[in-house]
Scaffold this motif. Structure first.
Motif, mmCIF file in Angstrom:
data_model
loop_
_atom_site.group_PDB
_atom_site.id
_atom_site.type_symbol
_atom_site.label_atom_id
_atom_site.label_comp_id
_atom_site.label_asym_id
_atom_site.label_seq_id
_atom_site.Cartn_x
_atom_site.Cartn_y
_atom_site.Cartn_z
ATOM 1 N N THR A 17 0.853 -1.194 0.000
ATOM 2 C CA THR A 17 0.000 0.000 0.000
ATOM 3 C C THR A 17 0.880 1.233 0.000
ATOM 4 N N ASN A 53 -10.711 -6.062 14.012
ATOM 5 C CA ASN A 53 -10.615 -5.466 12.678
ATOM 6 C C ASN A 53 -9.191 -5.574 12.165
ATOM 7 N N GLY A 54 -9.086 -5.972 10.904
ATOM 8 C CA GLY A 54 -7.765 -6.050 10.284
ATOM 9 C C GLY A 54 -6.968 -7.285 10.650
ATOM 10 N N ALA A 55 -7.596 -8.266 11.315
ATOM 11 C CA ALA A 55 -6.872 -9.465 11.770
ATOM 12 C C ALA A 55 -6.464 -10.369 10.599
ATOM 13 N N GLY A 56 -7.247 -10.320 9.510
ATOM 14 C CA GLY A 56 -6.933 -11.169 8.355
ATOM 15 C C GLY A 56 -8.039 -12.148 7.999
ATOM 16 N N LYS A 57 -9.228 -11.947 8.547
ATOM 17 C CA LYS A 57 -10.338 -12.882 8.317
ATOM 18 C C LYS A 57 -10.771 -12.884 6.846
ATOM 19 N N THR A 58 -11.058 -11.685 6.324
ATOM 20 C CA THR A 58 -11.537 -11.610 4.939
ATOM 21 C C THR A 58 -10.472 -12.097 3.969
ATOM 22 N N THR A 59 -9.214 -11.780 4.255
ATOM 23 C CA THR A 59 -8.123 -12.245 3.394
ATOM 24 C C THR A 59 -8.120 -13.776 3.348
ATOM 25 N N HIS A 211 -18.224 -10.710 14.092
ATOM 26 C CA HIS A 211 -17.677 -9.937 15.213
ATOM 27 C C HIS A 211 -18.553 -10.125 16.444
#
Ligand SMILES: Nc1ncnc2c1ncn2[C@@H]1O[C@H](COP(=O)(O)OP(=O)(O)OP(=O)(O)O)[C@@H](O)[C@H]1O
Length: 332
Positions: A17, A53-59, A211
């Protein structure tokens, strides 16, 4: 023996990024979204993927669903490799990512399902039968939504249609990314009930991100907690609750006009939260051994003119587990 439906082995993913440095300058930055994640999900179970948030779940969900290629590591769905055999993997999967994506506003719910069903290769009577079955299953007919335009749908109807679409091909594996986000209680409950039935009665393997700790506890057979791209804890909700230090919470509601702060000086507590509301104080005291302080606490409150409205001692919740591991960071 239960079959392995999803296997993930040491998944790593970095994003490049740009970080703004002033008005015109920016600096390249690497975000390590996944730092080596391994897990297995078996047929017939709902596994919750939880993390801040931002932990990597969606990835993680995107890699399993073949939408994203990992930098390192491997994953398989029913033995098919998510990168090298992506088409085969997609045939095994029903995916529910964001609520609205891809639906046509000017088509009804029924027409949308027929359209996607045809894309998946369903035809004629088989397609019609499947669509009618799913409209019933998700109670969309009951809500009068089958023949309404998608653009007129409420959030709850959209989520139900989204899950119906994921089920069109009757896939053995479901990846559900926050399926109940923003839904009213009846819609959220319907989706939760259905998810459990699909796993426990039909043997589907379900990866479920949320969540909502209350939801995770009632829906998931097992939970994988991730933080900063690493797995920090794994187990059934009960196992996780026993994995954290046995801290308990004394929940007190007292009525009175004095200051409560002096009451807690000299009391050996880990944390004290005081919230004044309408002449009452809502007090939470976290301690390892509540029995050691409760007598002194009650005496001090009464001697200072407070009435005790209620007093409860609570065992750790899944939320405490989540906060504990989120604050603790990554186990090295
Ligand atoms: N396309 C992207 N480009 C750059 N960084 C990204 C991209 N997608 C995700 N990230 C970053 O990767 C990390 C993991 O993101 P991810 O969306 O997987 O987390 P999450 O656990 O699903 O979070 P949330 O609960 O907020 O949805 C975060 O730091 C996020 O900012």
């Amino acid at each position: 023996m239960r079959r392995e439906a999803i296997v993930a082995e040491d998944l790593k993913k970095r994003y490049m990024t740009k970080k703004r440095k002033g008005l015109l300058r920016s600096e390249k930055q690497v975000v390590e979204a996944l730092r080596g994640i391994s897990f297995k999900i078996y047929e017939g179970e709902v596994v919750g993927l939880l993390g801040p948030n931002g932990a990597g779940k969606t990835t993680t969900v995107k890699i399993i669903s073949t939408l994203l290629i990992p930098d390192e590591g491997n994953a398989w769905v029913y033995g098919y490799h998510v990168v090298n055999e992506a088409k085969k993997v997609r045939e095994k999967l029903g995916v529910m990512l964001t609520v609205e994506k891809g639906f046509y506003g000017k088509l009804t719910g029924r027409e949308n399902l027929e359209y996607f069903g045809a894309l998946y290769g369903l035809k004629g009577k088989e397609l019609k039968k499947r669509v009618e079955y799913l409209l019933e299953l998700l109670e969309l007919e009951k809500l009068g939504a089958g023949d309404r335009l998608f653009e007129e749908y409420s959030l709850g109807m959209k989520a139900r249609l989204n899950l119906a679409r994921a089920l069109l091909r009757d896939p053995p594996v479901l990846l559900l990314d926050e399926p109940t986000l923003g839904l009213d209680p009846p819609s959220a409950r319907r989706i939760r009930e259905l998810v459990k039935t699909l796993a426990h009665k039909q043997g589907k393997a379900i990866l479920y991100t949320t969540h909502n700790m209350f939801e995770a506890e009632i829906v998931c057979d097992r939970i994988i907690l991730i933080n900063k791209g690493k797995i920090v804890a794994e187990g059934t909700p009960e196992e996780l609750k026993t994995a954290i230090p046995k801290i308990k919470t004394i929940n007190l509601i007292v009525r009175g006009t004095g200051s409560v702060d002096s009451i807690f000086s000299g009391i050996n507590a880990e944390k004290v939260y005081v919230e004044p509301t309408d002449g009452l104080y809502n007090i939470k005291i976290q301690v390892y051994k509540p029995e050691e302080i409760i007598d002194i606490l009650v005496k001090k409150l009464v001697n200072n003119g407070f009435d005790i409205v209620s007093l409860k001692i609570e065992e750790p919740t899944l939320e405490d587990v989540f906060i504990y591991f989120a604050e603790k960071g990554v186990k090295q």
